[in-house]
Design an enzyme around this catalytic site. Structure first.
Site, PDB file in Angstrom:
ATOM      1  N   ASP A  32       0.817  -1.212   0.000  1.00  0.00           N
ATOM      2  CA  ASP A  32       0.000   0.000   0.000  1.00  0.00           C
ATOM      3  C   ASP A  32       0.852   1.264   0.000  1.00  0.00           C
ATOM      4  O   ASP A  32       0.710   2.135  -0.869  1.00  0.00           O
ATOM      5  CB  ASP A  32      -0.937   0.015   1.216  1.00  0.00           C
ATOM      6  CG  ASP A  32      -1.956  -1.109   1.190  1.00  0.00           C
ATOM      7  OD1 ASP A  32      -2.414  -1.454   0.093  1.00  0.00           O
ATOM      8  OD2 ASP A  32      -2.264  -1.650   2.257  1.00  0.00           O
ATOM      9  N   ARG A 112      -0.848   1.009  16.845  1.00  0.00           N
ATOM     10  CA  ARG A 112      -1.409   2.159  16.136  1.00  0.00           C
ATOM     11  C   ARG A 112      -1.451   3.462  16.934  1.00  0.00           C
ATOM     12  O   ARG A 112      -1.177   4.533  16.371  1.00  0.00           O
ATOM     13  CB  ARG A 112      -2.810   1.819  15.612  1.00  0.00           C
ATOM     14  CG  ARG A 112      -2.824   0.710  14.554  1.00  0.00           C
ATOM     15  CD  ARG A 112      -1.796   0.960  13.476  1.00  0.00           C
ATOM     16  NE  ARG A 112      -1.880   0.010  12.381  1.00  0.00           N
ATOM     17  CZ  ARG A 112      -0.859  -0.692  11.915  1.00  0.00           C
ATOM     18  NH1 ARG A 112       0.327  -0.567  12.481  1.00  0.00           N
ATOM     19  NH2 ARG A 112      -1.010  -1.518  10.913  1.00  0.00           N
ATOM     20  N   ASP A 141      -7.717   0.069  11.082  1.00  0.00           N
ATOM     21  CA  ASP A 141      -6.541   0.910  11.279  1.00  0.00           C
ATOM     22  C   ASP A 141      -6.749   2.354  10.851  1.00  0.00           C
ATOM     23  O   ASP A 141      -6.136   3.268  11.413  1.00  0.00           O
ATOM     24  CB  ASP A 141      -5.345   0.323  10.531  1.00  0.00           C
ATOM     25  CG  ASP A 141      -4.730  -0.861  11.272  1.00  0.00           C
ATOM     26  OD1 ASP A 141      -4.961  -0.963  12.490  1.00  0.00           O
ATOM     27  OD2 ASP A 141      -4.039  -1.668  10.641  1.00  0.00           O
ATOM     28  N   SER A 193      -2.013 -10.093   3.189  1.00  0.00           N
ATOM     29  CA  SER A 193      -1.905  -8.826   3.902  1.00  0.00           C
ATOM     30  C   SER A 193      -1.361  -9.143   5.288  1.00  0.00           C
ATOM     31  O   SER A 193      -1.994  -9.868   6.056  1.00  0.00           O
ATOM     32  CB  SER A 193      -3.274  -8.152   4.002  1.00  0.00           C
ATOM     33  OG  SER A 193      -3.181  -6.967   4.763  1.00  0.00           O
TER      34      SER A 193
END
Length: 420
Positions: A32, A112, A141, A193
Site C-alpha cells: 500500500d 497504532r 486501522d 496482507s
C-alpha cells in the site's frame, strides 16, 4: 472530495489539493505505502513527501527502507524507535487488564496509537499540510490512526488514498507498482496482507478469505514467528516469568526490560508452536473478517499473568476486572486509546495489580501452555484453610452463613405458599 481545514465556528473542511505542498506519510514499505508515494506525486500536484516509519519490532522489514522510499519519490525517511513506547505505554497496561478482543490479543491495535501520535508529531515539526496513511476504507486501522492524529494535531488534514483512488484490489495495486517501477518483496501468489510488530504477526487475504479453508501452517514461509504445533519438539520447554505489580521484570531468573522479555518469549514460544489462532472477528466498520495471528510471547505472558492473579487478587476485584477487560479491549480495538475512559480503566488496573507480584513457571508443549507452579509473597491462598485435612476452619460456621445467604430465597418460597 477535496481536503479541508477547520473554520472557526464551522465544520471540518478539507484543504484544496493545490494548497497541499508537504505530506507526512505513514510508511511501512509494504504494498500500500509503496505505491502511495508516486500516487500522491501524480494526484496532489507533486508535493514533498516525508516518509515516517515506526520501529515497533518488525525487525528485517526495515532493511532497505530508506533507499526504497527515496527511489520512489520521498524527500527523506524518518525512522522512529517506538518499541519501548509501545510496550511500556500500551502493552503493559493491556496486560494488567488481561484485555482480549474476541480472543485476539490486539497486536496490530497495540502499535497504532503510538504510530499515529508520532505521525502527528512529525507533521507538526515539519510544518506539513497533511498526513497520509495506507489503511483501507474497510479496516480498523484507518480509525486508529486518525483518532490519534485528531488527538495530537486536531486541525491536520488527513489523506487516505484507499478512500479516493480508483484502485480496487491488491492485484490492481501490483499492476500500479509494476507500471511505476516500484520494487516489491511480494508476488501475486504470496500476497497475504500482513502486519508485524514485536507482539505479533497477522495474516489476511488469499485463501484465508474463505473460512472453509484450513490454513496451511506447515507451508514454508507462512508462519514467521514460529512453527506449527506439529513441527514443535517432542520434549517440553519450561519458562519462568517474574512479575512486580503486574509488570514482567525477569525471564528465567534474568532481570530485563519488558520488551526484551517479550522478544525472549517469542523465541521460546515460537519454537514450541505456541500462540497461533485462527479467528473470524467483528471489525469496527461492521463486517466480519478472518485472520490468522501469531502471538507466541504475548500468549505466554497473558497466561502467566492470569495464573498469578488467581493467587493474589481478591474475588470481587478479579471479577470486576474481568468484566472491565472487555470494555478495555474494545477501546483499544476501536482506536480510543487517548481517551479519559481508557485512562480511568488503566488507573483501576494499576490498583488491581498492586499485589500481582511473584513467579510463574510454565511448561510449553506442542502449542500448549501448562501451569507448572506459581509462587507469590502476596498470595491469598491458605493451604491451612483449603486443605481436606484438619485445619483451623470451623465447618459449623457454614450453617449460619447459608441461612443468611439463603434468606431471600426462603422468604420468596414462604410467600408463594401463603405463609408470610
Amino acid at each position: 472530495m477535496q481536503p479541508t481545514v477547520k473554520k472557526d465556528g464551522g465544520a471540518y473542511l478539507m484543504k484544496p489539493k493545490e494548497d497541499i505542498k508537504k505530506i507526512v506519510l505513514a510508511y511501512s514499505g509494504g504494498l500500500d505505502t509503496s505505491i502511495i508515494i508516486p500516487w500522491l506525486k501524480e494526484n496532489y500536484n507533486n508535493p514533498e513527501i516525508i516518509a515516517v516509519s515506526g520501529d515497533v519490532g518488525q525487525a528485517g522489514e526495515l532493511d532497505g527502507l530508506e533507499e526504497k522510499a527515496l527511489k520512489t519519490g520521498a524527500s527523506k525517511l524518518i525512522v522512529a524507535d517506538l518499541v519501548d513506547e509501545m510496550v511500556d505505554e500500551v502493552i503493559i497496561p493491556a496486560l494488567k487488564m488481561d484485555a482480549k478482543y474476541e480472543t485476539y490479543l490486539l497486536g496490530t491495535a497495540f502499535a497504532r496509537p503510538i504510530l499515529g501520535r508520532k505521525l502527528a508529531q512529525v507533521a507538526l515539526e515539519e510544518h506539513a499540510d497533511a498526513v497520509c496513511h495506507g489503511c483501507t476504507g474497510k479496516g480498523n486501522d484507518q480509525v486508529r490512526f486518525e483518532l490519534a492524529v485528531k488527538r495530537f494535531a486536531p486541525d491536520m488534514t488527513v489523506i487516505a488514498p484507499w478512500r479516493e483512488w480508483s484502485i480496487r484490489s491488491r492485484d490492481e495495486e501490483i499492476d500500479y507498482a509494476e507500471a511505476h517501477n516500484v520494487p516489491l518483496k511480494i508476488s501475486r501468489e504470496t500476497n497475504y496482507s500482513k502486519d508485524k510488530n514485536l507482539w505479533h504477526l497477522s495474516h489476511e487475504g488469499l485463501d484465508l478469505e474463505d473460512p472453509a479453508n484450513e490454513p496451511d501452517y506447515d507451508k514454508p514461509g507462512f508462519l514467521e514467528m514460529g512453527v506449527s504445533p506439529k513441527q514443535a519438539p517432542d520434549t517440553p520447554a519450561y519458562v519462568t516469568i517474574d512479575f512486580e505489580k503486574g509488570v514482567p521484570v525477569a525471564l528465567n531468573g534474568e532481570r530485563m526490560k519488558a520488551s526484551k522479555i517479550i522478544a525472549g518469549l517469542n523465541e521460546i514460544g515460537g519454537a514450541n508452536g505456541v500462540g497461533i489462532i485462527d479467528i473470524v472477528e467483528n471489525r469496527l466498520v461492521g463486517m466480519k473478517d478472518r485472520g490468522v495471528y501469531e502471538t507466541p510471547g504475548g500468549t505466554i505472558l497473558y497466561f502467566a499473568h492470569e495464573q498469578l492473579e488467581m493467587l493474589t487478587v481478591d474475588k470481587d476485584t478479579l471479577h470486576a476486572k474481568q468484566k472491565l477487560a472487555i470494555d478495555f479491549a474494545d477501546l483499544i480495538y476501536n482506536g480510543k486509546w487517548f481517551t479519559p475512559l481508557r485512562e480511568a480503566i488503566s488507573a483501576f488496573a494499576d490498583k488491581a495489580n498492586e499485589n500481582v507480584t511473584g513467579s510463574v513457571r510454565l511448561k510449553l508443549y506442542k502449542g500448549n501452555i501448562i501451569p507448572a507452579g506459581t509462587t507469590s509473597p502476596c498470595s491469598l491462598y491458605s493451604e491451612n484453610l483449603a486443605t481436606f485435612d484438619e485445619s483451623d476452619y470451623d465447618q459449623k460456621d457454614a450453617a449460619g452463613f447459608i441461612n443468611l445467604w439463603g434468606l431471600p430465597t426462603k422468604v420468596q418460597a414462604l410467600r408463594e405458599k401463603g405463609l408470610l
